[in-house]
Write a protein that holds these residues in place. Structure first.
Motif, PDB file in Angstrom:
ATOM      1  N   LEU A 114       0.883  -1.189  -0.029  1.00 47.89           N
ATOM      2  CA  LEU A 114       0.014   0.017  -0.071  1.00 47.89           C
ATOM      3  C   LEU A 114       0.980   1.156  -0.047  1.00 47.89           C
ATOM      4  O   LEU A 114       1.927   1.456   0.708  1.00 47.89           O
ATOM      5  N   ARG A 115       0.712   2.141  -1.021  1.00 47.04           N
ATOM      6  CA  ARG A 115       1.583   3.327  -0.992  1.00 47.04           C
ATOM      7  C   ARG A 115       0.852   4.708  -1.000  1.00 47.04           C
ATOM      8  O   ARG A 115      -0.252   4.917  -1.424  1.00 47.04           O
ATOM      9  N   HIS A 116       1.613   5.618  -0.211  1.00 55.26           N
ATOM     10  CA  HIS A 116       1.130   7.069   0.070  1.00 55.26           C
ATOM     11  C   HIS A 116       2.274   7.664  -0.611  1.00 55.26           C
ATOM     12  O   HIS A 116       3.132   7.978   0.050  1.00 55.26           O
ATOM     13  N   ASP A 117       1.760   8.399  -1.769  1.00 56.02           N
ATOM     14  CA  ASP A 117       2.952   9.221  -2.337  1.00 56.02           C
ATOM     15  C   ASP A 117       2.615  10.721  -1.956  1.00 56.02           C
ATOM     16  O   ASP A 117       2.237  11.389  -2.760  1.00 56.02           O
ATOM     17  N   GLY A 118       2.926  11.117  -0.678  1.00 53.35           N
ATOM     18  CA  GLY A 118       2.611  12.333  -0.407  1.00 53.35           C
ATOM     19  C   GLY A 118       3.768  13.428  -0.426  1.00 53.35           C
ATOM     20  O   GLY A 118       3.348  14.360  -0.396  1.00 53.35           O
ATOM     21  N   GLY A 119       4.909  12.905  -0.837  1.00 52.44           N
ATOM     22  CA  GLY A 119       6.088  13.787  -0.733  1.00 52.44           C
ATOM     23  C   GLY A 119       6.689  13.940  -1.948  1.00 52.44           C
ATOM     24  O   GLY A 119       5.902  13.720  -3.229  1.00 52.44           O
ATOM     25  N   LYS A 120       7.635  14.676  -2.110  1.00 49.68           N
ATOM     26  CA  LYS A 120       8.417  14.586  -3.342  1.00 49.68           C
ATOM     27  C   LYS A 120       8.735  13.390  -4.100  1.00 49.68           C
ATOM     28  O   LYS A 120       8.881  12.559  -3.584  1.00 49.68           O
ATOM     29  N   ASN A 121       8.696  13.496  -5.432  1.00 51.76           N
ATOM     30  CA  ASN A 121       8.924  12.445  -6.386  1.00 51.76           C
ATOM     31  C   ASN A 121      10.280  11.879  -6.177  1.00 51.76           C
ATOM     32  O   ASN A 121      10.375  10.423  -5.961  1.00 51.76           O
ATOM     33  N   THR A 122      11.189  12.561  -5.708  1.00 53.22           N
ATOM     34  CA  THR A 122      12.525  12.033  -5.687  1.00 53.22           C
ATOM     35  C   THR A 122      12.826  11.737  -4.147  1.00 53.22           C
ATOM     36  O   THR A 122      13.636  11.241  -3.955  1.00 53.22           O
ATOM     37  N   VAL A 155      -0.397   2.670  16.414  1.00 54.55           N
ATOM     38  CA  VAL A 155      -0.731   3.629  15.372  1.00 54.55           C
ATOM     39  C   VAL A 155      -0.468   5.048  15.711  1.00 54.55           C
ATOM     40  O   VAL A 155       0.263   5.983  15.195  1.00 54.55           O
ATOM     41  N   PRO A 156      -0.595   5.618  16.968  1.00 48.93           N
ATOM     42  CA  PRO A 156      -0.190   6.788  17.761  1.00 48.93           C
ATOM     43  C   PRO A 156       1.235   7.079  17.566  1.00 48.93           C
ATOM     44  O   PRO A 156       1.796   8.113  16.893  1.00 48.93           O
ATOM     45  N   LEU A 157       1.944   5.998  17.940  1.00 48.31           N
ATOM     46  CA  LEU A 157       3.647   6.358  17.918  1.00 48.31           C
ATOM     47  C   LEU A 157       3.978   6.439  16.288  1.00 48.31           C
ATOM     48  O   LEU A 157       4.662   7.560  15.969  1.00 48.31           O
ATOM     49  N   LEU A 158       3.388   5.530  15.532  1.00 51.64           N
ATOM     50  CA  LEU A 158       4.124   5.521  14.066  1.00 51.64           C
ATOM     51  C   LEU A 158       3.509   6.906  13.391  1.00 51.64           C
ATOM     52  O   LEU A 158       4.152   7.287  12.633  1.00 51.64           O
ATOM     53  N   THR A 159       2.136   7.331  14.102  1.00 53.32           N
ATOM     54  CA  THR A 159       1.752   8.381  13.034  1.00 53.32           C
ATOM     55  C   THR A 159       2.374   9.724  13.422  1.00 53.32           C
ATOM     56  O   THR A 159       2.857  10.479  12.575  1.00 53.32           O
ATOM     57  N   HIS A 160       2.768   9.800  14.898  1.00 55.15           N
ATOM     58  CA  HIS A 160       3.730  10.942  15.315  1.00 55.15           C
ATOM     59  C   HIS A 160       5.017  11.049  14.652  1.00 55.15           C
ATOM     60  O   HIS A 160       5.248  11.910  14.527  1.00 55.15           O
ATOM     61  N   PHE A 161       5.535   9.741  14.458  1.00 55.08           N
ATOM     62  CA  PHE A 161       6.939   9.686  14.041  1.00 55.08           C
ATOM     63  C   PHE A 161       6.735  10.188  12.392  1.00 55.08           C
ATOM     64  O   PHE A 161       7.868  10.991  12.158  1.00 55.08           O
ATOM     65  N   LEU A 162       5.807   9.861  11.610  1.00 57.02           N
ATOM     66  CA  LEU A 162       5.835  10.146  10.399  1.00 57.02           C
ATOM     67  C   LEU A 162       5.330  11.964  10.242  1.00 57.02           C
ATOM     68  O   LEU A 162       5.867  12.377   9.316  1.00 57.02           O
ATOM     69  N   MET A 163       4.726  12.206  11.293  1.00 65.13           N
ATOM     70  CA  MET A 163       4.404  13.737  11.264  1.00 65.13           C
ATOM     71  C   MET A 163       5.495  14.438  11.286  1.00 65.13           C
ATOM     72  O   MET A 163       5.698  15.515  10.990  1.00 65.13           O
ATOM     73  N   ALA A 164       6.276  14.061  12.570  1.00 65.68           N
ATOM     74  CA  ALA A 164       7.724  14.683  12.804  1.00 65.68           C
ATOM     75  C   ALA A 164       8.394  14.687  11.770  1.00 65.68           C
ATOM     76  O   ALA A 164       9.366  15.517  11.292  1.00 65.68           O
ATOM     77  N   ARG A 165       8.667  13.456  10.956  1.00 68.05           N
ATOM     78  CA  ARG A 165       9.679  13.365   9.836  1.00 68.05           C
ATOM     79  C   ARG A 165       9.062  14.388   8.648  1.00 68.05           C
ATOM     80  O   ARG A 165      10.096  14.762   7.796  1.00 68.05           O
ATOM     81  N   ALA A 166       7.744  14.460   8.422  1.00 67.10           N
ATOM     82  CA  ALA A 166       7.384  15.270   7.297  1.00 67.10           C
ATOM     83  C   ALA A 166       7.827  16.888   7.763  1.00 67.10           C
ATOM     84  O   ALA A 166       8.027  17.639   6.887  1.00 67.10           O
ATOM     85  N   ARG A 167       7.576  17.092   8.823  1.00 64.60           N
ATOM     86  CA  ARG A 167       7.757  18.463   9.465  1.00 64.60           C
ATOM     87  C   ARG A 167       9.350  18.785   9.132  1.00 64.60           C
ATOM     88  O   ARG A 167       9.813  19.836   8.662  1.00 64.60           O
ATOM     89  N   SER A 168      10.246  17.850   9.738  1.00 64.69           N
ATOM     90  CA  SER A 168      11.566  18.138   9.643  1.00 64.69           C
ATOM     91  C   SER A 168      12.047  18.253   8.358  1.00 64.69           C
ATOM     92  O   SER A 168      12.992  18.753   8.179  1.00 64.69           O
ATOM     93  N   ARG A 169      11.328  17.502   7.348  1.00 65.36           N
ATOM     94  CA  ARG A 169      12.017  17.605   5.826  1.00 65.36           C
ATOM     95  C   ARG A 169      11.182  18.867   5.170  1.00 65.36           C
ATOM     96  O   ARG A 169      11.464  18.746   3.999  1.00 65.36           O
ATOM     97  N   GLY A 170      10.276  19.390   5.627  1.00 67.73           N
ATOM     98  CA  GLY A 170       9.562  20.518   4.987  1.00 67.73           C
ATOM     99  C   GLY A 170       8.832  19.897   3.815  1.00 67.73           C
ATOM    100  O   GLY A 170       8.743  20.716   2.630  1.00 67.73           O
ATOM    101  N   GLU A 171       8.575  18.609   3.736  1.00 69.20           N
ATOM    102  CA  GLU A 171       7.825  18.344   2.626  1.00 69.20           C
ATOM    103  C   GLU A 171       6.011  18.745   2.524  1.00 69.20           C
ATOM    104  O   GLU A 171       5.590  18.805   3.574  1.00 69.20           O
TER     105      GLU A 171
END
Length: 499
Positions: free
Chosen positions: A250-258, A483-499
């Motif tokens: 299952l793929r979520h392509d929400g970030g940059k293509n690269t 689910v909360p742990l994983l979601t918070h991890f992904l949220m923080a990662r998205a913020r830190s990368r500015g995607e």
């Protein structure tokens, strides 16, 4: 449940109930003081008489309080103010929701979200309130012919903030909390379903359904596809079952293509008898929860899709039953994994690692930024950490630290165990590249050490959720973790990368 955010004076709230806190001994919070002043000291007079001391978990319901526009005021005990931290806040919210649902308050305004909690900001308080409300009201009664219905269930909750300048941050946190709840509820529903319903095929159907509802891409590999890929380890587990195995992507392509994706791998054993190494009969019914790693991946993918998270994430779920039978794998059999490494199967009940190792090898093709597997893997983890923390092991310290921080922020905590090379000695086999068990000692660590042999090409972490994925006893049921742990991890990662 309908949520909203509001800033305003509590005595002017037109709702069925306004909730305020009381610290020990009999100390009103700021909103409580405002209500007390509006009521001409009516509330403090009651407290002085000893109607409520403020002990954590206690409540007092007041009707027709003068000087206010609400129908009722609910006073909730918070314990000692100096000891008021995350656990105490969560207890107060859970007590509030449970009481409101019991008294027939159709809607309510909670001022507890204005309380200061050490090291926790307003967005944390908003998210936690939403999560705890959903957890408190969650019921799995799909198969009951007579459902326990609440006469006037709580339907609408207004979360108070101190200032209008807080509204934007609170609204964003509310949306995040609601998305996480959707993911947790899916995870819990899948875990609570019986094994005769939640089969590998059913999990595949759920992934396809998510892809129809959200901008996700789903692909299902069948047994023949796995055979072509050389997934001999995974298929060895499926040999005893009449249910065909599935391999879900299952793929979520929400970030940059690269941008390289984060890959989540969830163990999907929809029922685990132990195979030929048959488990004892007591509590074997709970082995329907052995797919909670898979359920948490599906739940997390739903949560981030609901948020529209700007990050590339791939969910991988190897799923099968582990059953005894004439064609089942025997102890002593040797199989070849997708990586080419051979495995001597000394215990067929150590099957989770056998399906995960092929999924981890498959993950290489995505050139991942990191890989996290989630599995109800070892009973040893329950002995080590109980039912409070998930076990965490990793080959990268930065990834481990990020996951630990995410767990702390989500109040879905994990604890790191060592993954030293010394433990690999226990997996030696005289007949194959490795054995699938390493003996009783350090069972959680040797299970992760086994998986580590398939993760040399990427940063990887392993979450053992055997003690946290479900509860036994009177409150038996899936928890929706991590689910909360994983979601918070992904949220923080998205913020830190500015995607």
């Amino acid at each position: 449940m309908e949520f909203s955010i509001k800033s305003g004076s509590p005595e002017k709230q037109r709702s069925a109930c306004v909730v305020v806190g009381v610290f020990e001994p009999r100390k009103l919070t700021v909103p409580g003081e405002i209500l007390n002043k509006a009521s001409n000291q009516y509330i403090s007079d009651l407290l002085r008489r000893g109607d409520l001391e403020g002990k954590s978990g206690t409540t007092l319901l007041l009707h027709n309080v003068p000087g206010t526009l609400c129908d009722r005021i609910l006073l909730v005990g918070l314990g000692k103010e100096k000891e008021f931290r995350e656990k105490e806040f969560r207890t107060a919210i859970a007590t509030t929701i449970r009481t409101l649902n019991e008294i027939g308050a159709f809607d309510a305004t909670i001022t507890l979200t204005e309380l200061a909690v050490k090291k926790c900001d307003l967005p944390w308080r908003i998210r936690q309130t939403v999560l705890i409300a959903a957890e408190t009201l969650y019921r799995f009664d799909h198969y009951k012919s007579k459902k326990d219905e609440v006469r006037r269930p709580l339907r609408k909750l207004t979360l108070a903030v101190e200032s209008r300048t807080d509204l934007a941050a609170a609204e964003k946190a509310l949306e995040e909390g609601q998305a996480i709840v959707l993911g947790m509820n899916l995870c819990k529903d899948l875990g609570n379903l019986p094994g005769n319903v939640c089969t590998p095929g059913y999990l595949a159907e759920q992934a396809l359904e998510l892809a129809k509802t959200y901008p996700l891409k789903a692909e299902i590999l069948e047994r023949e596809d796995m055979e072509k890929l050389g997934m001999g380890s995974l298929l060895s587990v499926a040999r005893g079952s009449h249910q065909p195995p599935k391999f879900i992507i299952l793929r979520h392509d929400g970030g940059k293509n690269t941008a390289k994706p984060v890959v989540l791998v969830g163990k999907g054993i929809t029922f685990d008898t132990g195979g030929i190494s048959l488990k004892p009969g007591a509590e074997m019914d709970e082995m329907k929860y052995d797919m909670c790693g898979a359920a948490s991946v599906l739940g997390t993918m739903k949560a981030i899709a609901q948020m529209g998270l700007k990050l590339n994430v791939v969910g991988i779920i190897p799923t099968t039953e582990n059953m005894p039978g004439g064609n089942a794998t025997r102890p002593g059999d040797i199989v070849t994994s997708m990586s080419g490494q051979t495995i001597e199967i000394l215990n067929t009940d150590a099957e989770g690692r056998l399906i995960l190792c092929d999924a981890l090898t498959y993950a290489e093709r995505f050139e991942p930024a990191c890989v996290i597997d989630i599995a109800t893997l070892t009973g040893a983890c329950v002995i080590a950490l109980g039912h409070v923390a998930s076990g965490l092991l990793a080959n990268d310290d930065t990834l481990a630290r990020d996951l630990l921080n995410a767990g702390q922020n989500a109040y879905d905590r994990a604890w790191q165990l060592p993954l030293w090379e010394d433990y690999q000695e226990q997996l030696k086999s005289p007949f194959a590249d490795m054995a699938n068990i390493g003996g009783r000692a350090a069972g959680t660590i040797t299970a992760a050490s086994f998986l580590a042999r398939f993760t040399k090409k990427f940063h990887w972490a392993h979450l053992d959720i055997a003690g946290t994925a479900w509860k036994s006893g009177e409150k038996k049921g899936a928890t929706g973790r991590p689910v909360p742990l994983l979601t918070h991890f992904l949220m923080a990662r998205a913020r830190s990368r500015g995607e």
